[in-house]
Scaffold this active site. Structure first.
Site, mmCIF file in Angstrom:
data_model
loop_
_atom_site.group_PDB
_atom_site.id
_atom_site.type_symbol
_atom_site.label_atom_id
_atom_site.label_comp_id
_atom_site.label_asym_id
_atom_site.label_seq_id
_atom_site.Cartn_x
_atom_site.Cartn_y
_atom_site.Cartn_z
ATOM 1 N N ARG A 52 -8.227 8.633 -16.888
ATOM 2 C CA ARG A 52 -8.369 8.803 -15.440
ATOM 3 C C ARG A 52 -9.226 7.713 -14.830
ATOM 4 N NH1 ARG A 52 -11.964 12.041 -13.241
ATOM 5 N NH2 ARG A 52 -12.115 13.352 -15.105
ATOM 6 N N TYR A 105 3.004 5.145 10.327
ATOM 7 C CA TYR A 105 3.842 5.935 9.424
ATOM 8 C C TYR A 105 3.547 7.415 9.621
ATOM 9 C CZ TYR A 105 5.177 8.167 5.035
ATOM 10 O OH TYR A 105 5.688 9.023 4.105
ATOM 11 N N ASP A 180 -2.325 -1.284 7.286
ATOM 12 C CA ASP A 180 -1.185 -0.964 6.435
ATOM 13 C C ASP A 180 -0.244 -2.169 6.466
ATOM 14 O OD1 ASP A 180 1.200 -0.049 5.307
ATOM 15 O OD2 ASP A 180 0.929 1.987 6.071
#
Length: 395
Positions: A52, A105, A180
């Site tokens: 992880r 988005y 973005d």
């Protein structure tokens, strides 16, 4: 790892993230399938320890993306684009304020809206193409802004923000900025060089490029900010799978060729679609008539491979009905969501319930792939010709 920052992006996508050279060395990095790594004693910086925290299969992709964005730091790979969005929004302090384009988005706006409804922060939506409106939001009298979220061109309206001016204003006010960059990729736009603090990618789209993985990424030049995001990824567990990371790197190898081909095709298709009588409007920054054309020409190394068209109402049918008929009549274009793959995709965006009402019902988004542009046009032409022609059209 060698320093590839002196290479052009077209070469870097091929040469970056390769293993060290040596006799019988692997040309490609391997896929490492392990949930844990050997070690004793306290874990220190650079130790992998557990799956992880790190995986060797992530690192080549993170290296290449960081170099493409001119970050000076490796990128951080996440399990999805929205996982990266979540990590970026975690930087907002409790009770803070976020300014975000209303036409970002839909998943980004939905997530931010839900967090705002829970009282984690305040959210102000703006028209990112209106520089004055955004600047006014950044300098409001009611309190400071903690995060300016930018997306340009926007999804799906293809609005182009005046990024240099907005990023400069935010930096002067001490406001954290996120851009973005999914639609453009680092081959077309590099927001960190314009002053952004953080760049976000849905790796699912152009970077991976084959519609076969779901991944996201964040990139920053700020080592402290990267460390905070790395801690968030490890603690919240939104990690990439090794196979997905390997496939994304494989996709990056052809990014320059795919972008070159799809951008050229998108330009030609936009010009032809604008002249068709069944089309009410074409949205594409590459058209001189597009409101964002001047900014895109100044800020971008190309106009991208996404275009939108709005179908005219005709024959007693609404524009939305004609849009649905268009999508259903196509044979080569794939009727599916997402974008940036080798195949050309098309959909009427308001079929998604989360899409804002300000997105026209008759708007169809096209993601241009790498097929023959003449085949793509012929497929569109036959489907458009079968629709009733409008009495008048604005192309």
């Amino acid at each position: 790892m060698h320093d590839s920052l002196d290479l052009s992006p077209d070469s870097l996508v091929v040469a970056g993230g390769r293993p060290e050279r040596g006799r019988d060395a692997s040309v490609n990095p391997p896929v490492v399938l392990s949930s844990t790594f050997l070690g004793t004693g306290p874990l220190g910086p650079g130790d992998r320890g557990y799956g992880r925290y790190a995986n060797p299969s992530w690192e080549p992709f993170e290296e290449v993306l960081g170099q493409l964005e001119h970050a000076g730091e490796p990128a951080l790979l996440f399990s999805s684009g929205l996982a990266a969005v979540s990590a970026a929004l975690s930087l907002v302090p409790l009770g803070g304020t976020v300014v975000m384009p209303g036409h970002s988005y839909a998943g980004t706006v939905q997530m931010a809206s839900e967090l705002a409804e829970k009282g984690l922060f305040s959210l102000q939506l703006v028209d990112v193409t209106d520089t004055r409106e955004v600047l006014a939001a950044l300098h409001r009298e009611s309190g400071p802004i903690d995060l300016l979220w930018l997306e340009s061109p926007t999804n799906p309206m293809l609005g182009v923000a005046e990024l240099p001016a907005l990023l400069d204003a935010a930096r002067s006010a001490g406001i954290l900025t996120v851009v973005d960059n999914t639609f453009c990729t680092p081959l077309v736009q590099r927001p960190l060089l314009l002053g952004a603090d953080l760049v976000l990618h849905s790796v699912t789209k152009y970077l991976a490029g084959h519609s076969d993985v779901v991944l996201g990424a964040l990139v920053t030049s700020d080592a402290e900010l990267r460390a905070r995001l790395l801690h968030h990824r490890a603690l919240h567990g939104a990690i990439a799978g090794p196979w997905e990371a390997w496939l994304a790197l494989r996709g990056v190898r052809t990014l320059a060729l795919r972008i070159e081909r799809s951008q050229a095709s998108a330009q030609l298709l936009a010009e032809r679609l604008a002249r068709h009588p069944a089309v009410e409007r074409v949205r594409f920054p590459g058209l001189p008539s597009d409101p964002g054309h001047r900014r895109a020409k100044e800020q971008l190394d190309g106009f991208g491979s996404i275009l939108c068209l709005q179908l005219a109402a005709a024959g007693g049918r609404s524009g939305a009905q004609n849009a649905d008929s268009l999508v259903e009549a196509l044979r080569l274009w794939v009727p599916a969501t997402s974008l940036g793959g080798v195949e050309s995709l098309i959909e009427r965006r308001r079929r998604h319930l989360a899409e804002p009402e300000s997105v026209p019902e008759n708007l169809v988004r096209l993601s241009v792939g790498i097929e023959s542009v003449e085949d793509l046009w012929e497929d569109l032409r036959q489907a458009l010709d079968a629709l009733p022609a409008a009495e008048s059209s604005a192309g």
